[in-house]
Design a protein around this motif. Structure first.
Motif, short mmCIF file in Angstrom:
data_model
loop_
_atom_site.label_atom_id
_atom_site.label_comp_id
_atom_site.label_asym_id
_atom_site.label_seq_id
_atom_site.Cartn_x
_atom_site.Cartn_y
_atom_site.Cartn_z
N GLY A 12 0.90 -1.16 -0.48
CA GLY A 12 -0.38 -0.16 -0.44
C GLY A 12 0.66 1.58 -0.19
O GLY A 12 2.08 0.91 -0.12
N ASN A 13 0.10 2.62 0.39
CA ASN A 13 1.09 3.76 -0.14
C ASN A 13 0.57 4.17 1.45
O ASN A 13 -0.02 4.39 2.35
N PRO A 14 1.67 3.87 2.03
CA PRO A 14 2.37 4.28 3.33
C PRO A 14 1.75 6.46 3.55
O PRO A 14 1.83 7.48 2.65
N THR A 15 0.89 6.65 4.92
CA THR A 15 0.97 8.05 4.83
C THR A 15 2.25 8.56 5.87
O THR A 15 2.71 8.10 6.64
N PRO A 16 2.47 10.50 5.27
CA PRO A 16 3.68 10.13 6.23
C PRO A 16 3.43 10.97 7.10
O PRO A 16 2.88 11.12 7.71
N GLN A 17 4.92 11.14 7.98
CA GLN A 17 4.67 11.57 9.67
C GLN A 17 5.60 11.89 9.79
O GLN A 17 6.82 11.66 9.77
N ALA A 18 5.31 13.23 10.40
CA ALA A 18 6.63 14.32 11.32
C ALA A 18 7.29 13.33 12.00
O ALA A 18 7.15 12.54 12.56
N PRO A 19 9.01 13.45 11.71
CA PRO A 19 9.56 12.53 12.99
C PRO A 19 10.13 12.91 14.01
O PRO A 19 9.13 14.59 14.21
N PRO A 20 10.34 12.87 14.64
CA PRO A 20 10.78 13.34 16.82
C PRO A 20 11.23 14.76 16.20
O PRO A 20 12.04 14.81 15.61
N LEU A 21 11.02 16.03 17.39
CA LEU A 21 11.40 17.54 17.21
C LEU A 21 12.00 17.41 16.12
O LEU A 21 12.43 18.74 16.16
N SER A 22 10.68 17.26 15.03
CA SER A 22 10.98 18.29 14.13
C SER A 22 10.48 19.27 14.24
O SER A 22 10.62 20.75 13.44
N ASP A 23 9.05 19.80 14.96
CA ASP A 23 8.76 20.70 14.97
C ASP A 23 10.30 21.84 15.68
O ASP A 23 10.16 23.84 15.24
N LYS A 24 11.19 21.68 16.15
CA LYS A 24 12.19 22.39 16.62
C LYS A 24 13.00 23.01 15.18
O LYS A 24 13.16 23.81 15.70
N LEU A 25 12.94 21.73 14.46
CA LEU A 25 13.84 22.29 13.55
C LEU A 25 13.22 23.05 12.81
O LEU A 25 13.49 23.70 11.75
N LEU A 26 12.23 22.92 13.03
CA LEU A 26 11.02 24.00 11.29
C LEU A 26 11.22 25.24 12.59
O LEU A 26 11.43 26.44 11.33
N GLN A 27 11.30 25.35 13.06
CA GLN A 27 11.22 26.50 14.47
C GLN A 27 12.78 27.68 13.99
O GLN A 27 12.79 28.15 13.79
N MET A 28 14.07 27.18 14.18
CA MET A 28 14.96 26.36 13.85
C MET A 28 15.58 27.57 12.29
O MET A 28 15.77 28.82 11.64
N VAL A 29 14.97 26.79 11.28
CA VAL A 29 14.69 26.77 9.81
C VAL A 29 14.13 28.60 9.72
O VAL A 29 14.56 29.37 9.27
N ARG A 30 12.76 28.79 10.60
CA ARG A 30 12.03 29.79 10.51
C ARG A 30 12.83 30.99 10.90
O ARG A 30 13.49 32.10 10.26
N TYR A 31 13.81 30.74 12.54
CA TYR A 31 14.89 31.92 12.80
C TYR A 31 15.85 32.34 11.58
O TYR A 31 16.07 33.41 11.98
N LEU A 32 16.64 31.22 11.38
CA LEU A 32 17.13 31.43 10.00
C LEU A 32 16.92 31.97 9.27
O LEU A 32 17.51 32.93 8.17
N THR A 33 15.78 31.99 8.52
CA THR A 33 15.36 32.77 7.54
C THR A 33 14.74 34.11 7.81
O THR A 33 15.38 35.09 6.90
N TRP A 34 14.20 34.08 9.02
CA TRP A 34 14.69 35.91 9.55
C TRP A 34 15.57 36.32 9.95
O TRP A 34 15.79 37.43 9.28
N PHE A 35 16.44 35.47 9.75
CA PHE A 35 17.86 36.35 10.07
C PHE A 35 18.42 36.29 9.09
O PHE A 35 19.14 37.69 8.77
N ALA A 36 18.02 36.11 7.55
CA ALA A 36 18.45 36.52 6.14
C ALA A 36 18.00 37.31 5.90
O ALA A 36 18.73 38.33 5.12
#
Length: 90
Positions: A12-36
């Motif tokens: 079948g077709n598995p559904t994608p799931q966010a890895p553990p601590l992905s919210d922290k990684l996305l927050q870091m990416v948002r901070y880096l985008t803001w800094f850029a």
């Protein structure tokens, strides 16, 4: 051979799931985008001030290259998310 293919076809077709601590990684990416974005704005302001100073003092004009570089860097930084969405998909 037929049984193996049937077994693989039933996975079948598995559904994608966010890895553990992905919210922290996305927050870091948002901070880096803001800094850029902040560094791009500051560099354009600095290059504009330097351009005015060079024009007023009659020195060699180095700042148009700085303005162009800051603008190209801004385009690359702001389009990175769009490029990744086009490559990876939603």
């Amino acid at each position: 051979m037929g049984d193996t293919f049937t077994t693989l076809a039933q996975i079948g077709n598995p559904t994608p799931q966010a890895p553990p601590l992905s919210d922290k990684l996305l927050q870091m990416v948002r901070y880096l985008t803001w800094f850029a974005m902040l560094s791009g704005i500051v560099s354009i302001i600095y290059a504009g001030g330097r351009f005015a100073w060079e024009k007023w003092s009659g020195g060699a004009l180095q700042s148009p290259k700085m303005v162009a570089g800051a603008m190209i860097g801004g385009v690359v930084a702001t389009s990175a998310g769009t490029i990744m969405n086009a490559i990876i998909g939603t």
